[in-house]
Design a protein around this motif. Structure first.
Motif, short mmCIF file in Angstrom:
data_model
loop_
_atom_site.label_atom_id
_atom_site.label_comp_id
_atom_site.label_asym_id
_atom_site.label_seq_id
_atom_site.Cartn_x
_atom_site.Cartn_y
_atom_site.Cartn_z
N ASP A 10 -70.47 0.29 10.01
CA ASP A 10 -69.60 1.00 10.96
C ASP A 10 -69.51 2.49 10.68
OD1 ASP A 10 -69.03 -1.32 12.38
OD2 ASP A 10 -67.38 -1.85 11.04
N ILE A 11 -70.57 3.06 10.12
CA ILE A 11 -70.65 4.51 9.89
C ILE A 11 -71.63 5.08 10.89
CG2 ILE A 11 -71.18 6.34 8.24
CD1 ILE A 11 -70.56 4.34 6.01
N ARG A 12 -71.12 5.94 11.77
CA ARG A 12 -71.97 6.48 12.82
C ARG A 12 -72.86 7.61 12.28
NH1 ARG A 12 -68.60 7.48 18.21
NH2 ARG A 12 -70.75 7.73 18.92
N VAL A 13 -74.05 7.70 12.83
CA VAL A 13 -75.01 8.73 12.44
C VAL A 13 -75.06 9.75 13.57
CG1 VAL A 13 -77.38 9.22 11.79
CG2 VAL A 13 -76.33 7.05 11.14
N SER A 14 -75.00 11.03 13.23
CA SER A 14 -75.06 12.08 14.23
C SER A 14 -76.41 12.10 14.93
CB SER A 14 -74.76 13.43 13.61
OG SER A 14 -75.67 13.70 12.56
N ALA A 15 -76.48 12.83 16.03
CA ALA A 15 -77.70 12.87 16.84
C ALA A 15 -78.87 13.48 16.06
CB ALA A 15 -77.45 13.67 18.11
N LEU A 16 -80.05 13.03 16.41
CA LEU A 16 -81.27 13.52 15.75
C LEU A 16 -81.53 14.97 16.15
CD1 LEU A 16 -83.95 13.10 14.20
CD2 LEU A 16 -84.94 12.30 16.37
N ARG A 17 -81.82 15.81 15.15
CA ARG A 17 -82.21 17.19 15.40
C ARG A 17 -83.73 17.24 15.52
NH1 ARG A 17 -79.53 21.35 16.85
NH2 ARG A 17 -80.47 22.75 15.32
N GLY A 39 -66.24 9.12 5.32
CA GLY A 39 -65.21 9.05 6.36
C GLY A 39 -65.27 10.21 7.33
N PHE A 40 -66.33 11.01 7.23
CA PHE A 40 -66.53 12.14 8.14
C PHE A 40 -67.61 11.79 9.16
CE2 PHE A 40 -64.95 14.04 4.21
CZ PHE A 40 -63.93 14.86 4.68
N ALA A 41 -67.43 12.31 10.35
CA ALA A 41 -68.45 12.15 11.40
C ALA A 41 -68.53 13.44 12.19
CB ALA A 41 -68.10 10.98 12.32
N THR A 42 -69.74 13.79 12.62
CA THR A 42 -69.95 15.03 13.35
C THR A 42 -70.45 14.75 14.76
OG1 THR A 42 -72.20 15.24 12.50
CG2 THR A 42 -70.46 16.31 11.24
N GLU A 43 -70.18 15.72 15.64
CA GLU A 43 -70.66 15.64 17.03
C GLU A 43 -70.28 14.33 17.70
OE1 GLU A 43 -72.35 18.15 18.89
OE2 GLU A 43 -71.43 19.22 17.21
N ILE A 44 -69.00 13.98 17.59
CA ILE A 44 -68.52 12.73 18.19
C ILE A 44 -68.16 12.97 19.65
CG2 ILE A 44 -66.78 10.92 18.08
CD1 ILE A 44 -68.84 10.94 15.81
N PRO A 45 -68.75 12.21 20.58
CA PRO A 45 -68.51 12.45 22.01
C PRO A 45 -67.22 11.79 22.50
CG PRO A 45 -70.11 10.69 21.75
CD PRO A 45 -69.79 11.18 20.36
N HIS A 46 -66.55 12.45 23.42
CA HIS A 46 -65.36 11.92 24.10
C HIS A 46 -65.57 12.15 25.59
CE1 HIS A 46 -64.10 13.14 19.99
NE2 HIS A 46 -63.39 12.02 20.03
N ARG A 47 -65.82 11.07 26.32
CA ARG A 47 -66.20 11.18 27.73
C ARG A 47 -64.95 11.16 28.62
NH1 ARG A 47 -70.89 10.65 30.32
NH2 ARG A 47 -71.87 9.90 28.39
N LEU A 48 -64.89 12.10 29.54
CA LEU A 48 -63.79 12.20 30.50
C LEU A 48 -64.14 11.47 31.79
CD1 LEU A 48 -62.88 15.97 29.96
CD2 LEU A 48 -61.84 13.97 28.89
N THR A 49 -63.17 11.34 32.68
CA THR A 49 -63.39 10.58 33.91
C THR A 49 -64.41 11.25 34.83
OG1 THR A 49 -61.45 11.71 34.83
CG2 THR A 49 -61.11 9.52 33.89
N ASP A 50 -64.54 12.57 34.75
CA ASP A 50 -65.51 13.27 35.59
C ASP A 50 -66.91 13.26 35.00
OD1 ASP A 50 -65.21 14.96 33.47
OD2 ASP A 50 -64.54 16.70 34.63
N GLY A 51 -67.09 12.54 33.89
CA GLY A 51 -68.40 12.43 33.27
C GLY A 51 -68.66 13.47 32.20
N TYR A 52 -67.80 14.48 32.09
CA TYR A 52 -68.00 15.52 31.07
C TYR A 52 -67.75 14.93 29.68
CZ TYR A 52 -67.77 19.98 28.63
OH TYR A 52 -68.02 21.03 27.77
N VAL A 53 -68.59 15.31 28.74
CA VAL A 53 -68.47 14.82 27.37
C VAL A 53 -68.04 15.97 26.46
CG1 VAL A 53 -69.67 13.78 25.41
CG2 VAL A 53 -70.22 13.03 27.73
N GLN A 54 -66.85 15.83 25.92
CA GLN A 54 -66.35 16.81 24.95
C GLN A 54 -66.65 16.30 23.54
OE1 GLN A 54 -64.74 19.95 25.26
NE2 GLN A 54 -65.26 19.86 23.09
N ARG A 55 -67.44 17.06 22.81
CA ARG A 55 -67.82 16.63 21.46
C ARG A 55 -66.96 17.34 20.42
NH1 ARG A 55 -72.54 13.79 21.31
NH2 ARG A 55 -73.75 13.78 23.25
N ALA A 56 -66.55 16.58 19.43
CA ALA A 56 -65.80 17.15 18.31
C ALA A 56 -66.79 17.52 17.22
CB ALA A 56 -64.79 16.15 17.78
N ASP A 57 -66.68 18.74 16.71
CA ASP A 57 -67.58 19.17 15.63
C ASP A 57 -67.47 18.25 14.42
OD1 ASP A 57 -68.55 21.33 17.06
OD2 ASP A 57 -67.03 22.71 16.29
#
Length: 407
Positions: free
Chosen positions: A59-66, A106-124
């Motif tokens: 259950d540890i998420r991996v950030s997006a591939l660079r 316990g740290f994760a980067t670039e975590i997406p949060h999708r809004l109802t209009d489809g916009y994705v706000q990512r947390a650093d």
């Protein structure tokens, strides 16, 4: 990686040797070298796949591939400017970890949060540090490459995301919120989307948001914070409680607000993330992180003030009621509650007798009336006494003369 995995080591030799070994196996690569000669390492496509196999089952998420992308004309690696920002994010995580705020996994980067209009706000950066009193916190790392109003928009999107309903919300609540957007404020946080993603914060409000400024001046930070404070007030500021005891309640309602704290990476490095280097929007002084996130003037204070106000109001109403209590016109005795009820209630006033006398006097009046009625009854039931017989000592002649004179 060196700062995050070995925060107390003065030299990065051990980390460098491990990275070189991973590089030999084509699992990592150097993306760029910074001005201070430190190198920014990232996972290769192969290394990213290996990391997902290792971490995601836990259950540890991996950030997006660079991915490696090169300019077709110059052959220069594209996107390398991201490295300074990535380094600032990693350094922030390292400073939090060094202060005991969050485990390194316990740290994760670039975590997406999708809004109802489809916009994705990512947390650093997202940190989960339950043991340190910070169950969850989103962080935005700004090297002053963004306009202050862009940060306000990020704050607004975090606020909007915190108001979304969970997918399994009942149909009635969904329809209510759709028809009346303000109705979401009456919906428990347990029914909102953010509670399906993150643990409860242990405090009122939505998920906390921290802005960490790096490689900038104090004046720029102050100006940015000023814009955040003024233009973002709707999203971070608490409100007054809507209560009957409004004048007596000074506590603030944080239930719909995003707790926002700010600091600088330089302060974290100099004093430590566990020091008083965090400033909460709406407050003057810098505090420790947990103190800045706490709401001493929030829900707990509200319940105490409400209880005191309610007790005081009860005493006032009792005193006013006592002042209105009737007094017996005969003896000056105050009416009992029962007698007061008898003389004022429509269902009993008609048989309460003299409404200006107390219960004892009314009881005496009733007793006297009963006695009078009983005496009259007894008198009516008693046969009349017989008339006395005429006297026989009078002379017959005199009687005859008497009757003759009347005739």
């Amino acid at each position: 990686m060196w700062k995050l995995t070995r925060p107390d080591n003065q030299h990065d030799k051990l980390t460098r040797d491990n990275l070189l070994d991973l590089q030999d196996h084509h699992l990592v690569r150097i993306e760029l070298a910074r001005e201070d000669q430190r190198q920014v390492w990232v996972l290769t496509k192969r290394g990213h796949g290996e990391a997902k196999k290792l971490l995601e089952p836990k259950d540890i998420r991996v950030s997006a591939l660079r991915e490696e992308k090169y300019d077709p004309d110059t052959g220069q690696l594209l996107g390398v400017s991201y490295g300074d920002h990535a380094a600032a994010v990693t350094t922030t995580a390292a400073e939090l970890h060094r202060a005991g705020i969050g485990h390194r996994l316990g740290f994760a980067t670039e975590i997406p949060h999708r809004l109802t209009d489809g916009y994705v706000q990512r947390a650093d950066l997202v940190v989960r540090a339950q043991a340190a009193g910070v169950p969850v916190m989103l962080l935005e790392i700004d090297r002053r490459t963004e306009d202050a109003h862009d940060l306000v928009h990020k704050l607004r999107r975090c606020w909007q995301w915190g108001r979304l309903l969970a997918p399994d919300t009942d149909k009635h609540t969904v329809n209510l919120v759709r028809s009346q957007p303000g109705a979401i404020e009456d919906v428990s946080h347990e029914k909102r989307l953010w509670r399906r993603v993150y643990p409860p914060t242990g405090r009122e409000g939505l998920v906390p948001l921290a802005f960490v400024f790096a490689d900038t001046t104090e004046a720029k930070v102050d100006n940015t914070v000023k814009v955040l404070k003024e233009a973002g007030r709707r999203y971070w500021a608490p409100r007054r409680y809507g209560t009957y005891y409004r004048e007596a309640i000074m506590a603030k309602d944080y239930s719909q607000a995003v707790p926002v704290v700010v600091t600088t990476l330089e302060q974290l490095q100099e004093h430590g993330a566990d020091a008083a280097v965090w400033r909460r929007l709406g407050r003057k002084d810098e505090q420790t992180l947990t103190d800045a996130l706490d709401n001493p003037d929030g829900d707990a204070l509200y319940h105490r003030q409400y209880a005191r106000a309610e007790a005081e109001d009860e005493r006032r109403r009792a005193a006013e009621r006592e002042a209105r209590r009737p007094v017996c016109k005969r003896y000056g005795t105050k009416f009992t509650d029962q007698r007061w009820e008898e003389t004022t209630a429509h269902r009993t006033a008609w048989k309460a007798g003299d409404l200006s006398v107390c219960g004892d006097c009314h009881t005496d009046d009733v007793a006297r009336k009963k006695a009078a009625v009983e005496a009259a009854r007894l008198q009516a039931a008693t046969p009349p006494e017989p008339e006395p017989e005429p006297e026989h000592d009078q002379e017959p002649g005199k009687l005859r003369r008497l009757f003759r004179r009347r005739g």
